[in-house]
Design a protein around this motif. Structure first.
Motif, PDB file in Angstrom:
ATOM      1  N   LYS A   1       0.843  -1.196   0.000  1.00  0.00           N
ATOM      2  CA  LYS A   1       0.000   0.000   0.000  1.00  0.00           C
ATOM      3  C   LYS A   1       0.875   1.240   0.000  1.00  0.00           C
ATOM      4  O   LYS A   1       1.997   1.212   0.464  1.00  0.00           O
ATOM      5  CB  LYS A   1      -0.854  -0.004   1.262  1.00  0.00           C
ATOM      6  CG  LYS A   1      -2.060  -0.882   1.152  1.00  0.00           C
ATOM      7  CD  LYS A   1      -3.253  -0.136   1.784  1.00  0.00           C
ATOM      8  CE  LYS A   1      -4.342  -1.075   2.221  1.00  0.00           C
ATOM      9  NZ  LYS A   1      -4.140  -1.528   3.605  1.00  0.00           N
ATOM     10  N   ARG A   2       0.334   2.326  -0.488  1.00  0.00           N
ATOM     11  CA  ARG A   2       1.084   3.577  -0.482  1.00  0.00           C
ATOM     12  C   ARG A   2       1.230   4.071   0.955  1.00  0.00           C
ATOM     13  O   ARG A   2       0.255   4.088   1.708  1.00  0.00           O
ATOM     14  CB  ARG A   2       0.324   4.614  -1.306  1.00  0.00           C
ATOM     15  CG  ARG A   2       0.978   5.957  -1.291  1.00  0.00           C
ATOM     16  CD  ARG A   2       0.092   7.001  -1.911  1.00  0.00           C
ATOM     17  NE  ARG A   2       0.733   8.291  -1.840  1.00  0.00           N
ATOM     18  CZ  ARG A   2       0.101   9.438  -1.992  1.00  0.00           C
ATOM     19  NH1 ARG A   2      -1.191   9.447  -2.230  1.00  0.00           N
ATOM     20  NH2 ARG A   2       0.750  10.580  -1.905  1.00  0.00           N
ATOM     21  N   THR A   3       2.444   4.454   1.287  1.00  0.00           N
ATOM     22  CA  THR A   3       2.689   5.077   2.590  1.00  0.00           C
ATOM     23  C   THR A   3       2.789   6.584   2.376  1.00  0.00           C
ATOM     24  O   THR A   3       3.429   7.048   1.422  1.00  0.00           O
ATOM     25  CB  THR A   3       4.021   4.566   3.183  1.00  0.00           C
ATOM     26  OG1 THR A   3       3.921   3.152   3.357  1.00  0.00           O
ATOM     27  CG2 THR A   3       4.328   5.216   4.524  1.00  0.00           C
ATOM     28  N   HIS A   4       2.136   7.359   3.233  1.00  0.00           N
ATOM     29  CA  HIS A   4       2.260   8.811   3.124  1.00  0.00           C
ATOM     30  C   HIS A   4       3.573   9.254   3.767  1.00  0.00           C
ATOM     31  O   HIS A   4       4.003   8.691   4.764  1.00  0.00           O
ATOM     32  CB  HIS A   4       1.068   9.507   3.770  1.00  0.00           C
ATOM     33  CG  HIS A   4      -0.178   9.307   2.970  1.00  0.00           C
ATOM     34  ND1 HIS A   4      -0.459  10.032   1.838  1.00  0.00           N
ATOM     35  CD2 HIS A   4      -1.178   8.419   3.101  1.00  0.00           C
ATOM     36  CE1 HIS A   4      -1.592   9.610   1.316  1.00  0.00           C
ATOM     37  NE2 HIS A   4      -2.056   8.622   2.067  1.00  0.00           N
TER      38      HIS A   4
ATOM     39  N   GLU B   1       4.411   9.598   7.454  1.00  0.00           N
ATOM     40  CA  GLU B   1       4.464   8.411   8.328  1.00  0.00           C
ATOM     41  C   GLU B   1       5.841   7.762   8.354  1.00  0.00           C
ATOM     42  O   GLU B   1       6.081   6.847   9.142  1.00  0.00           O
ATOM     43  CB  GLU B   1       3.453   7.359   7.844  1.00  0.00           C
ATOM     44  CG  GLU B   1       2.006   7.782   8.009  1.00  0.00           C
ATOM     45  CD  GLU B   1       1.089   7.099   7.005  1.00  0.00           C
ATOM     46  OE1 GLU B   1       1.475   6.057   6.441  1.00  0.00           O
ATOM     47  OE2 GLU B   1       0.002   7.638   6.770  1.00  0.00           O
ATOM     48  N   LEU B   2       6.759   8.216   7.504  1.00  0.00           N
ATOM     49  CA  LEU B   2       8.014   7.487   7.311  1.00  0.00           C
ATOM     50  C   LEU B   2       8.888   7.437   8.565  1.00  0.00           C
ATOM     51  O   LEU B   2       9.557   6.424   8.826  1.00  0.00           O
ATOM     52  CB  LEU B   2       8.812   8.096   6.149  1.00  0.00           C
ATOM     53  CG  LEU B   2       8.150   7.917   4.774  1.00  0.00           C
ATOM     54  CD1 LEU B   2       8.908   8.696   3.719  1.00  0.00           C
ATOM     55  CD2 LEU B   2       8.090   6.437   4.391  1.00  0.00           C
TER      56      LEU B   2
ATOM     57  N   LEU C   1       8.861   4.334  10.551  1.00  0.00           N
ATOM     58  CA  LEU C   1       8.927   3.043   9.838  1.00  0.00           C
ATOM     59  C   LEU C   1      10.357   2.607   9.521  1.00  0.00           C
ATOM     60  O   LEU C   1      10.587   1.891   8.545  1.00  0.00           O
ATOM     61  CB  LEU C   1       8.122   3.148   8.523  1.00  0.00           C
ATOM     62  CG  LEU C   1       6.627   3.441   8.684  1.00  0.00           C
ATOM     63  CD1 LEU C   1       5.976   3.630   7.324  1.00  0.00           C
ATOM     64  CD2 LEU C   1       5.927   2.308   9.432  1.00  0.00           C
TER      65      LEU C   1
ATOM     66  N   VAL D   1       8.871   0.378   1.857  1.00  0.00           N
ATOM     67  CA  VAL D   1       7.626   1.129   1.637  1.00  0.00           C
ATOM     68  C   VAL D   1       7.482   1.512   0.167  1.00  0.00           C
ATOM     69  O   VAL D   1       8.461   1.486  -0.586  1.00  0.00           O
ATOM     70  CB  VAL D   1       7.604   2.439   2.464  1.00  0.00           C
ATOM     71  CG1 VAL D   1       7.528   2.168   3.955  1.00  0.00           C
ATOM     72  CG2 VAL D   1       8.817   3.311   2.140  1.00  0.00           C
TER      73      VAL D   1
ATOM     74  N   ILE E   1       6.222   4.897  -1.751  1.00  0.00           N
ATOM     75  CA  ILE E   1       5.760   6.279  -1.577  1.00  0.00           C
ATOM     76  C   ILE E   1       5.541   6.896  -2.962  1.00  0.00           C
ATOM     77  O   ILE E   1       6.144   6.473  -3.941  1.00  0.00           O
ATOM     78  CB  ILE E   1       6.743   7.136  -0.729  1.00  0.00           C
ATOM     79  CG1 ILE E   1       8.163   7.063  -1.291  1.00  0.00           C
ATOM     80  CG2 ILE E   1       6.717   6.693   0.724  1.00  0.00           C
ATOM     81  CD1 ILE E   1       9.147   7.935  -0.511  1.00  0.00           C
TER      82      ILE E   1
END
Ligand code: ASP
Length: 504
Positions: free
Chosen positions: A34-37, A40-41, A44, A49, A51
């Motif tokens: 899924k796309r991570t905004h 939020e990185l 993580l 991820v 992005i």
């Protein structure tokens, strides 16, 4: 899918890489990543991820290519390392403002490289894969600066690019938050949001109307509303009791710094109220708005001071003086009310077609006089001394809102038009519906409208309302991006029965 460790850099490394790639490919194929905004990185570290966003800056150091990627939530630094051959090559081709999907690993930055003042200052993305979602021609201007160094015309022509700059993003998003707050506030107070027509009839708000020709009835026109004034009063006649609307209004005026051909009002009307009731609700709305969304700002005086028109004029020679104690402080808000305006002022315009009556309204023809002047209005005497129930709210030298208690008795409204020299037939033709509604059991009512663009401009410390309107027009009323106003197809004109006369 872990490989057995033969040695650190040999087969096991390769196997691990293949397995990682495989996992990623499977994840992509099955759409599991899924796309991570970007915001939020920071939480993580160590994870892989995906992005998506815009290339803010790219710095090519040969072996290492740095790209700052930006999405609506934030910005992050990414690095392409030469050992990820494909990703590195792809990173080498991208340019500013290209739109990318990046698969990457969130790495913690070494202690000495941490940028403490940036939200993602402690992390960096190791680029594993780059997919170009869209390329971009070289932007017309830098979108990372505050834009004040760029000519406004070019900013407006490429507004979709201009909106990407951080200052404009904040303005548009904070405007939304304020709008959300306003909707919430009035809804909680029992107001009902009602949309009123955009295609309506010419009304006497004091400006020129924008008119829309009717195709079905040649020679007849709708007018775009200068404000929902009559409709909101008719909603009170309709038993709504409390109405509000974030309303678009249109006035064909010579444009100035804080004016646009179309602008937004927070418009409302309340039944069974007196002046103090309307003012109390609005003061609470404004104070709440500032405290909730602009906590860094100081309201100079609560409750807001009240001056009569006579007082401000005598003291400051203006009905909207800037009363901030320290005008260099961008967080100081000096609100106050002005009341007791004269209802009528001398006028030379021939409104009735029989020579000038000598009088016009100062603010709003639908206003009621202050109760002690009702007799004078009804007897049409001492006209220059009649005071209206009008109240204006002023902030830092700008009128941000104004309203009044209305004439809910048809006879009283009729007298206003008579004083202005309107002939009986004209009163009936233009305002027959209002007089009829007022004579059909309309409760006492009053309201106000705030200039929403102006309010946001002041709260965002911007010099003009164009900075807080997503698609603003120039001071001359032009939309430079759409190139509007524009000619229309002769066929359209023919259908409307309109001929354009040659310019003199
Ligand atoms: N309709 C008025 C205006 O637009 C405001 C009001 O009296 O409510 O100025």
């Amino acid at each position: 899918m872990k490989a057995t460790h033969k040695n650190e850099f040999g087969g096991a490394f390769l196997l691990e890489k293949i397995s990682l790639n495989l996992e990623r490919e499977i994840a992509h194929a099955t759409n599991k990543m899924k796309r991570t905004h970007i915001k939020e990185l920071a939480g993580l570290v160590g994870q892989e991820v995906v992005i998506k966003g815009w290339v803010d800056i790219r710095r090519d150091h040969g072996k290492l290519i740095f790209i700052d990627l930006r999405d609506a939530s934030g910005k992050v630094q990414m690095v392409a390392l030469p050992n990820h051959t494909e990703a590195h090559a792809a990173a080498g081709t991208v340019r500013t403002e290209w739109v990318l999907e990046v698969t990457g690993k969130v790495n913690a930055r070494p202690e000495r490289m941490v940028k403490k003042d940036e939200p993602n200052g402690a992390v960096e993305i190791e680029i594993l894969g780059v997919k170009v979602l869209n390329q971009a021609t070289t932007p017309a201007f830098d979108v990372s600066s505050d834009g004040k160094e760029i000519g406004e015309d070019v900013r407006l022509k490429y507004r979709y690019l201009d909106l990407r700059r951080p200052r404009m993003q904040v303005n548009v998003r904070n405007r939304h938050k304020a709008m959300h707050y306003v909707r919430d506030f009035y809804t909680t107070e029992g107001f009902v949001e009602v949309e009123t027509p955009m295609m309506t009839k010419s009304t006497p708000e004091g400006s020129r109307d924008y008119i829309v020709p009717s195709r079905l009835e040649h020679g007849k026109f709708y007018a775009l509303p200068q404000s929902p004034q009559q409709y909101k009063q008719l909603l009170m006649a309709g038993g709504l009791e409390r109405y509000f609307q974030i309303a678009r209004c249109f006035r064909d005026e010579d444009t100035r710094g804080d004016r646009q051909p179309e602008f937004t009002q927070i418009d409302l009307e309340m039944s069974f109220v007196e002046q103090a009731d309307v003012m109390e609700v609005q003061e609470r709305m404004i104070i709440g708005l500032v405290q909730k969304l602009y906590p860094e700002k100081q309201i100079q005086q609560i409750p807001f001071p009240r001056f009569t028109y006579k007082e401000v004029m005598e003291k400051y020679n203006s009905d909207k003086p800037d009363l901030r104690k320290d005008k260099n402080n961008p967080n100081e808000l000096a609100f106050f009310w002005v009341v007791d305006f004269p209802f009528f002022e001398k006028n030379d315009e021939d409104v009735g077609g029989k020579g000038s009556s000598g009088w016009t309204f100062t603010h709003n023809p639908f206003s009621a006089p202050k109760p002690e002047f009702m007799n004078d209005l009804m007897e049409k005497k001492n006209i220059g001394d009649i005071m209206t129930t009008q109240y204006d709210m002023v902030l830092n030298g700008y009128e941000i809102g104004g309203g009044s208690i209305r004439n809910h008795q048809p006879e009283a409204l009729k007298k206003v038009f008579e004083i202005m020299g309107y002939a009986p037939e004209r009163i009936e033709k233009n305002f027959g519906h209002m007089l009829h509604a007022l004579g059909s059991g309309t409760p006492p009512h009053g309201g106000i409208a705030f200039g929403f663009d102006r309010l946001i401009m002041l709260l965002q410390n911007e010099p003009n309302i164009r900075e807080v309107i997503a698609f603003a027009k120039t001071g001359e009323g032009k939309d430079l991006m759409m190139e509007s106003p524009s000619e229309v197809d002769p066929k359209q004109l023919k259908e409307l029965g309109i001929e354009i006369s040659k310019k003199k």
